[in-house]
Design an enzyme around this catalytic site. Structure first.
Site, short mmCIF file in Angstrom:
data_model
loop_
_atom_site.label_atom_id
_atom_site.label_comp_id
_atom_site.label_asym_id
_atom_site.label_seq_id
_atom_site.Cartn_x
_atom_site.Cartn_y
_atom_site.Cartn_z
N LYS A 102 0.85 -1.20 0.00
CA LYS A 102 0.00 0.00 0.00
C LYS A 102 0.88 1.24 0.00
O LYS A 102 1.53 1.56 0.98
CB LYS A 102 -0.93 0.05 1.21
N GLY A 134 6.79 4.45 8.47
CA GLY A 134 5.99 5.66 8.60
C GLY A 134 6.14 6.24 9.99
O GLY A 134 7.18 6.09 10.64
N SER A 135 5.09 6.87 10.47
CA SER A 135 5.19 7.59 11.74
C SER A 135 5.14 6.62 12.93
O SER A 135 4.55 5.53 12.85
CB SER A 135 4.04 8.59 11.85
N THR A 136 5.73 7.05 14.02
CA THR A 136 5.75 6.22 15.23
C THR A 136 4.33 6.01 15.74
O THR A 136 3.98 4.91 16.21
CB THR A 136 6.65 6.88 16.29
N GLY A 184 2.81 3.30 13.74
CA GLY A 184 3.53 2.06 14.07
C GLY A 184 3.00 1.46 15.37
O GLY A 184 2.78 0.24 15.47
N GLU A 191 9.67 0.44 10.73
CA GLU A 191 10.74 1.43 10.52
C GLU A 191 10.06 2.78 10.70
O GLU A 191 9.27 3.20 9.86
CB GLU A 191 11.32 1.25 9.11
N CYS A 198 13.38 9.99 7.41
CA CYS A 198 13.28 9.44 8.77
C CYS A 198 14.61 9.55 9.51
O CYS A 198 14.64 9.78 10.72
CB CYS A 198 12.80 8.00 8.73
N GLU A 231 9.95 14.88 15.94
CA GLU A 231 10.33 14.79 14.54
C GLU A 231 9.59 15.88 13.76
O GLU A 231 8.36 15.85 13.68
CB GLU A 231 9.96 13.40 14.01
P1 NDP Z 1 1.79 7.91 8.43
O1 NDP Z 1 2.53 7.06 9.38
O2 NDP Z 1 0.36 8.22 8.72
O3 NDP Z 1 1.83 7.27 6.96
C1 NDP Z 1 2.67 6.23 6.54
C2 NDP Z 1 1.88 5.17 5.77
O4 NDP Z 1 0.95 4.52 6.64
C3 NDP Z 1 1.03 5.74 4.64
O5 NDP Z 1 0.96 4.80 3.59
C4 NDP Z 1 -0.31 5.90 5.31
O6 NDP Z 1 -1.37 5.97 4.41
C5 NDP Z 1 -0.37 4.65 6.13
N1 NDP Z 1 -1.28 4.71 7.28
C6 NDP Z 1 -1.85 5.81 7.86
N2 NDP Z 1 -2.60 5.45 8.92
C7 NDP Z 1 -2.52 4.09 9.00
C8 NDP Z 1 -3.06 3.13 9.90
N3 NDP Z 1 -3.82 3.48 10.94
N4 NDP Z 1 -2.74 1.82 9.71
C9 NDP Z 1 -1.96 1.45 8.70
N5 NDP Z 1 -1.42 2.32 7.81
C10 NDP Z 1 -1.69 3.62 7.96
O7 NDP Z 1 2.57 9.25 8.24
P2 NDP Z 1 2.00 10.66 7.78
O8 NDP Z 1 1.92 10.62 6.33
O9 NDP Z 1 0.71 11.03 8.46
O10 NDP Z 1 3.12 11.63 8.36
C11 NDP Z 1 3.02 12.08 9.71
C12 NDP Z 1 4.35 12.20 10.33
O11 NDP Z 1 4.95 10.92 10.37
C13 NDP Z 1 5.35 13.07 9.59
O12 NDP Z 1 5.25 14.39 9.94
C14 NDP Z 1 6.64 12.45 10.02
O13 NDP Z 1 7.03 13.02 11.24
C15 NDP Z 1 6.32 11.01 10.22
N6 NDP Z 1 6.72 10.15 9.08
C16 NDP Z 1 7.82 9.40 9.21
C17 NDP Z 1 8.24 8.62 8.17
C18 NDP Z 1 9.45 7.79 8.28
O14 NDP Z 1 9.99 7.38 7.27
N7 NDP Z 1 9.91 7.51 9.46
C19 NDP Z 1 7.55 8.61 6.89
C20 NDP Z 1 6.35 9.41 6.86
C21 NDP Z 1 6.00 10.15 7.92
P3 NDP Z 1 -1.85 7.41 3.86
O15 NDP Z 1 -0.65 8.10 3.33
O16 NDP Z 1 -2.77 7.04 2.79
O17 NDP Z 1 -2.45 8.11 5.02
#
Ligand code: NDP
Length: 491
Positions: free
Chosen positions: A191, A243-245, A248, A265, A299, A396
């Site tokens: 996804k 993605g975000s903590t 996670g 991660e 990240c 972050e």
């Molecule tokens: P998210 O963690 O929400 O998004 C990462 C992925 O997870 C996207 O594909 C998102 O889908 C999906 N997702 C969102 N909610 C859920 C859920 N409940 N269960 C499973 N998957 C989900 O990050 P954001 O885009 O909201 O960014 C927010 C903050 O997160 C940023 O400001 C940054 O600080 C941090 N971040 C960190 C990253 C890293 O690499 N460590 C990467 C991205 C963000 P969708 O995009 O469709 O919402």
């Protein structure tokens, strides 16, 4: 004595050097990619993906729902046994083919990545796309050598894996996830992030071109709700998330008590530590790369700068001079250093944290560079006089914003660097090898760079401590996440 009058003033500037997007052929609408085919989503829903540099819609993208997920799981399950039973050399050949096709379509992929995500074309062209192809090459080579990667222990694939990737490195993160999973004999449902689905969809086309058996890779576009439903779906054997903590933690809670493998991660607040003996010009380039690469939406970004007090004033002044030269603008222009922030929502999150930094009493410097009128742009910003308790030193920010603090001794640098909920990466700048090694041993971070920053290689493992997650990606350890112990013998 009077100063010599300035007789000439040369203004050095760049002419625009836009990459042409004329040859890119995108569809107006994309469905989900399941069972080897694109199809309208059973949910009947779609949402636009927008170019963050222009705010213009690029295409309509399917939003997968429960029925799409169930269908993808069924086809991934049906394909898995056959895929795992293929001679490993044959699985490797498919991955080699995908890697070669990614290289062939490299220019197109780079342009689409930049249009969809806002990153400068120099970065997508020179880093994201070549590294994504390199991951497929790397794991293609491992497919028939799995016993060697794991010290001869017998393992088997998990089965069907769900993989969720963010918007900061869309194709690269897809490659980090898919290549080891497939090499190990799993089938995968990926996804992509809602704001950056396009290169994953082009990768689906590449899978078709490579004649990858149907069901081995599915791409389910959608929003956070799609991701949440996917990780909870029946029939998923393993989840890999970047993605975000916060998300996670939500996934970890959702999977508690279930026999589903998980690797996370997550975020970071990584320290870049500059000692007084460091080569300053080199360190400044590394700090700039560490925090302004991909607009700081990384990240492992070096978002906390720790400078030894004896050189701090001079170093920060030189750093500011250098950052003032960075060019913010059209991501498709080859001269652009800093492109667009990925979305309005992300821009809002960054500015809110910047306001917190000002309110808490840190000193702010912001580049005077002009910003485009449309799109989501932000000038590079540096906070000085920050303290470890401030939000800008703890949270972050995920944007082009650097928080600067000082230290006096190596021990103090270690204490300050480790004073974080995260532990993804760190940088150490010193001419003294023994100090670099000592720091590396004391820092609680998954990746430590010595006199460099943001170097990535498919053969090197990457991952975090503490709230930065668990599990490793890249290299042989990246395969451990896609295998489980088995009494049997390798196929
Ligand atoms: P998210 O963690 O929400 O998004 C990462 C992925 O997870 C996207 O594909 C998102 O889908 C999906 N997702 C969102 N909610 C859920 C859920 N409940 N269960 C499973 N998957 C989900 O990050 P954001 O885009 O909201 O960014 C927010 C903050 O997160 C940023 O400001 C940054 O600080 C941090 N971040 C960190 C990253 C890293 O690499 N460590 C990467 C991205 C963000 P969708 O995009 O469709 O919402």
């Amino acid at each position: 004595m009077t100063a010599t009058p300035q007789r000439t003033r040369l203004t050095w500037d760049y002419s625009p050097a836009p990459e042409s997007a004329d040859h890119v052929r995108l569809r107006d609408a994309y469905g989900v990619f399941v069972d080897g085919e694109f199809a309208d989503p059973r949910s009947g829903r779609a949402a636009p993906t927008v170019n963050p540099a222009t705010e213009q819609e690029i295409a309509q993208i399917a939003v997968a729902g429960d029925e799409d997920i169930a269908h993808a799981v069924r086809t991934a399950r049906a394909a898995q046994a056959k895929w795992a039973a293929l001679p490993a050399l044959e699985r490797g050949k498919y991955l080699f083919r995908i890697a070669r096709l990614m290289q062939e379509r490299g220019r197109e992929l780079a342009i689409v990545e930049t249009m969809d995500g806002g990153k400068p074309i120099r970065e997508s062209r020179d880093i994201d796309i070549p590294l994504a192809a390199a991951h497929f090459f790397h794991y293609a080579g491992w497919a028939d050598k799995l016993p060697y990667a794991l010290a001869g222990r017998a393992h088997r694939p998990h089965g069907v894996v769900a993989q969720i990737v963010p918007w900061n490195f869309p194709l690269l993160m897809a490659a980090w996830k898919l290549a080891p999973a497939l090499a190990c004999g799993n089938t995968a449902i990926l996804k992509p992030a809602e704001t950056t689905p396009l290169t994953a969809l082009l990768l689906a086309e590449i899978c078709q071109e490579a004649e990858l058996p149907a069901g081995v890779v599915s791409i389910l576009t959608g929003d956070g709700a799609t991701g949440a439903a996917l990780v909870r779906a029946e029939g998923i054997d393993k989840v890999a998330f970047t993605g975000s903590t916060a998300v996670g933690k939500d996934i970890q809670a959702a999977l508690a008590g279930r026999d589903v493998g998980l690797t996370l991660e997550l975020g970071g607040k990584s320290a870049n530590i500059v000692f007084e003996d460091a080569a300053q010009d080199q360190a400044i380039e590394g700090i700039v790369d560490g925090i302004f690469f991909n607009q700081g939406q990384v990240c492992c970004a070096g978002s906390r700068l720790l400078v030894q007090e004896s050189i701090a004033d001079e170093f920060v002044a030189r750093l500011i001079d250098r950052v003032e030269t960075l060019r913010v603008g059209d991501p498709l222009d080859k001269n652009t250093d800093i492109g667009a922030i990925n979305s309005q929502a992300q821009l809002d999150r960054i500015t809110k944290l910047m306001e917190a930094g000002v309110a808490e009493g840190a000193t702010t410097w912001t580049s005077s560079c002009p910003l485009p009128k449309n799109g989501f742009f932000l000038a590079p910003t540096i906070f000085t006089d920050a303290t470890p308790s401030m939000r800008i030193a703890r949270e972050e920010i995920f944007g082009p914003v650097l928080t600067t603090m000082t230290f006096r001794t190596p021990d103090e640098a270690v204490t300050k660097a480790n004073n974080s909920a995260y532990g993804l990466s760190a940088g150490v700048w010193t001419e003294k090898g023994s100090r670099a090694m000592g720091m590396a041993a004391a820092l609680r971070a998954g990746v430590i760079w010595d006199n460099t920053f943001n170097r990535f290689d498919p053969a090197a493992s990457f991952g975090g401590y503490k709230e930065s997650g668990f599990g490793r990606e890249g290299g042989p350890s990246g395969m451990a996440a896609y295998l489980e112990p088995d009494e049997g013998i390798y196929r």
